[in-house]
Design a protein around this motif. Structure first.
Motif, PDB file in Angstrom:
ATOM      1  N   VAL A  26      50.817 129.467  48.996  1.00  0.00           N
ATOM      2  CA  VAL A  26      49.699 129.706  49.859  1.00  0.00           C
ATOM      3  C   VAL A  26      49.336 128.357  50.357  1.00  0.00           C
ATOM      4  N   LEU A  27      49.117 128.363  51.694  1.00  0.00           N
ATOM      5  CA  LEU A  27      48.897 127.169  52.524  1.00  0.00           C
ATOM      6  C   LEU A  27      47.632 127.364  53.127  1.00  0.00           C
ATOM      7  N   GLU A  28      46.551 126.373  52.497  1.00  0.00           N
ATOM      8  CA  GLU A  28      45.213 126.431  53.284  1.00  0.00           C
ATOM      9  C   GLU A  28      45.201 126.087  54.673  1.00  0.00           C
ATOM     10  N   ARG A  29      46.149 125.373  55.215  1.00  0.00           N
ATOM     11  CA  ARG A  29      46.352 124.960  56.631  1.00  0.00           C
ATOM     12  C   ARG A  29      46.724 126.200  57.542  1.00  0.00           C
ATOM     13  N   LEU A  30      47.129 127.121  56.801  1.00  0.00           N
ATOM     14  CA  LEU A  30      47.599 128.525  57.766  1.00  0.00           C
ATOM     15  C   LEU A  30      46.218 129.611  57.129  1.00  0.00           C
ATOM     16  N   ARG A  40      54.465 136.420  60.370  1.00  0.00           N
ATOM     17  CA  ARG A  40      54.353 137.712  60.585  1.00  0.00           C
ATOM     18  C   ARG A  40      53.007 137.985  61.539  1.00  0.00           C
ATOM     19  N   GLY A  41      52.034 137.034  61.298  1.00  0.00           N
ATOM     20  CA  GLY A  41      50.761 137.321  61.990  1.00  0.00           C
ATOM     21  C   GLY A  41      50.815 136.375  63.276  1.00  0.00           C
ATOM     22  N   GLY A  42      51.944 135.972  63.805  1.00  0.00           N
ATOM     23  CA  GLY A  42      52.063 135.287  64.713  1.00  0.00           C
ATOM     24  C   GLY A  42      52.023 133.876  64.955  1.00  0.00           C
ATOM     25  N   VAL A  43      51.598 133.283  63.892  1.00  0.00           N
ATOM     26  CA  VAL A  43      51.719 131.741  64.043  1.00  0.00           C
ATOM     27  C   VAL A  43      53.035 131.136  64.375  1.00  0.00           C
ATOM     28  N   PRO A  44      52.982 130.150  65.227  1.00  0.00           N
ATOM     29  CA  PRO A  44      54.513 129.439  65.719  1.00  0.00           C
ATOM     30  C   PRO A  44      55.094 128.951  64.456  1.00  0.00           C
ATOM     31  N   ALA A  45      56.503 129.110  64.417  1.00  0.00           N
ATOM     32  CA  ALA A  45      57.115 128.480  63.263  1.00  0.00           C
ATOM     33  C   ALA A  45      57.155 126.917  63.132  1.00  0.00           C
ATOM     34  N   ARG A  46      56.856 126.309  64.249  1.00  0.00           N
ATOM     35  CA  ARG A  46      56.589 124.717  64.309  1.00  0.00           C
ATOM     36  C   ARG A  46      55.233 124.630  63.261  1.00  0.00           C
ATOM     37  N   GLU A  47      54.367 125.485  63.407  1.00  0.00           N
ATOM     38  CA  GLU A  47      53.044 125.213  62.791  1.00  0.00           C
ATOM     39  C   GLU A  47      53.377 125.459  61.227  1.00  0.00           C
ATOM     40  N   VAL A  48      53.973 126.525  60.861  1.00  0.00           N
ATOM     41  CA  VAL A  48      54.480 126.811  59.435  1.00  0.00           C
ATOM     42  C   VAL A  48      55.165 125.631  58.935  1.00  0.00           C
ATOM     43  N   TRP A  49      56.213 125.165  59.801  1.00  0.00           N
ATOM     44  CA  TRP A  49      56.942 124.036  59.230  1.00  0.00           C
ATOM     45  C   TRP A  49      55.921 122.832  58.755  1.00  0.00           C
ATOM     46  N   ALA A  50      55.007 122.523  59.542  1.00  0.00           N
ATOM     47  CA  ALA A  50      54.296 121.606  59.427  1.00  0.00           C
ATOM     48  C   ALA A  50      53.298 121.735  58.344  1.00  0.00           C
ATOM     49  N   ALA A  51      52.948 122.787  58.319  1.00  0.00           N
ATOM     50  CA  ALA A  51      51.957 123.023  56.971  1.00  0.00           C
ATOM     51  C   ALA A  51      52.939 122.886  55.654  1.00  0.00           C
ATOM     52  N   LEU A  52      53.932 123.452  55.624  1.00  0.00           N
ATOM     53  CA  LEU A  52      55.069 123.417  54.375  1.00  0.00           C
ATOM     54  C   LEU A  52      55.272 121.786  54.186  1.00  0.00           C
ATOM     55  N   CYS A  53      55.655 121.087  55.109  1.00  0.00           N
ATOM     56  CA  CYS A  53      55.798 119.801  54.963  1.00  0.00           C
ATOM     57  C   CYS A  53      54.592 119.044  54.425  1.00  0.00           C
ATOM     58  N   SER A  55      52.055 120.232  52.739  1.00  0.00           N
ATOM     59  CA  SER A  55      51.992 120.480  51.359  1.00  0.00           C
ATOM     60  C   SER A  55      52.996 119.894  50.359  1.00  0.00           C
ATOM     61  N   GLN A  56      54.102 119.833  50.783  1.00  0.00           N
ATOM     62  CA  GLN A  56      55.207 119.392  49.867  1.00  0.00           C
ATOM     63  C   GLN A  56      55.557 117.659  50.108  1.00  0.00           C
ATOM     64  N   ASP A  57      54.661 117.069  50.921  1.00  0.00           N
ATOM     65  CA  ASP A  57      54.869 115.513  50.957  1.00  0.00           C
ATOM     66  C   ASP A  57      55.859 115.240  51.513  1.00  0.00           C
ATOM     67  N   PRO A  59      58.486 113.561  53.753  1.00  0.00           N
ATOM     68  CA  PRO A  59      58.190 112.118  54.536  1.00  0.00           C
ATOM     69  C   PRO A  59      58.185 112.565  56.175  1.00  0.00           C
ATOM     70  N   ALA A  60      57.369 111.630  56.898  1.00  0.00           N
ATOM     71  CA  ALA A  60      57.117 111.888  58.443  1.00  0.00           C
ATOM     72  C   ALA A  60      58.476 111.705  59.243  1.00  0.00           C
ATOM     73  N   ASP A  61      59.512 110.936  58.533  1.00  0.00           N
ATOM     74  CA  ASP A  61      60.595 110.795  59.367  1.00  0.00           C
ATOM     75  C   ASP A  61      61.670 112.244  58.983  1.00  0.00           C
ATOM     76  N   ARG A  62      61.149 113.066  58.349  1.00  0.00           N
ATOM     77  CA  ARG A  62      62.056 114.155  58.034  1.00  0.00           C
ATOM     78  C   ARG A  62      61.443 115.411  58.537  1.00  0.00           C
ATOM     79  N   ARG A  63      60.120 115.298  58.939  1.00  0.00           N
ATOM     80  CA  ARG A  63      59.325 116.480  59.520  1.00  0.00           C
ATOM     81  C   ARG A  63      59.887 117.420  60.863  1.00  0.00           C
ATOM     82  N   HIS A  64      60.633 116.717  61.495  1.00  0.00           N
ATOM     83  CA  HIS A  64      61.089 117.438  62.500  1.00  0.00           C
ATOM     84  C   HIS A  64      62.257 118.278  62.190  1.00  0.00           C
ATOM     85  N   GLY A  65      62.732 118.272  60.835  1.00  0.00           N
ATOM     86  CA  GLY A  65      63.591 119.300  60.393  1.00  0.00           C
ATOM     87  C   GLY A  65      64.916 118.749  60.254  1.00  0.00           C
TER      88      GLY A  65
END
Length: 73
Positions: A26-30, A40-53, A55-57, A59-65
């Motif tokens: 469960v991600l508070e940011r979402l 499923r609720g229509g949140v863009p994949a990029r926002e989900v990825w950012a929230a997951l990154c 929450s799991q710390d 590193p910024a240099d890997r947050r582009h995927g």
């Protein structure tokens, strides 16, 4: 980021745990939803990825995927 790219990034960054994180973490940011619920609720994949990154710390240099093209400047 497309949904398929999100799946690749999650798998590359978190391995087998990635599917569990998307489904169960469960991600508070979402708005207190899991990544899967947010998608499923229509949140863009990029926002989900950012929230997951965040929450799991991840590193910024890997947050582009990992395994994806570098973001445009």
């Amino acid at each position: 980021m497309r949904g398929s790219e999100l799946q690749i990034a999650v798998r590359e960054e978190f391995g087998a745990l990635g599917a569990v994180l998307l489904a169960d973490l469960v991600l508070e940011r979402l708005g207190g939803r899991t990544g899967a619920e947010a998608l499923r609720g229509g949140v863009p994949a990029r926002e989900v990825w950012a929230a997951l990154c965040e929450s799991q710390d991840v590193p910024a240099d890997r947050r582009h995927g990992r395994g994806l093209r570098d973001p445009r400047a």
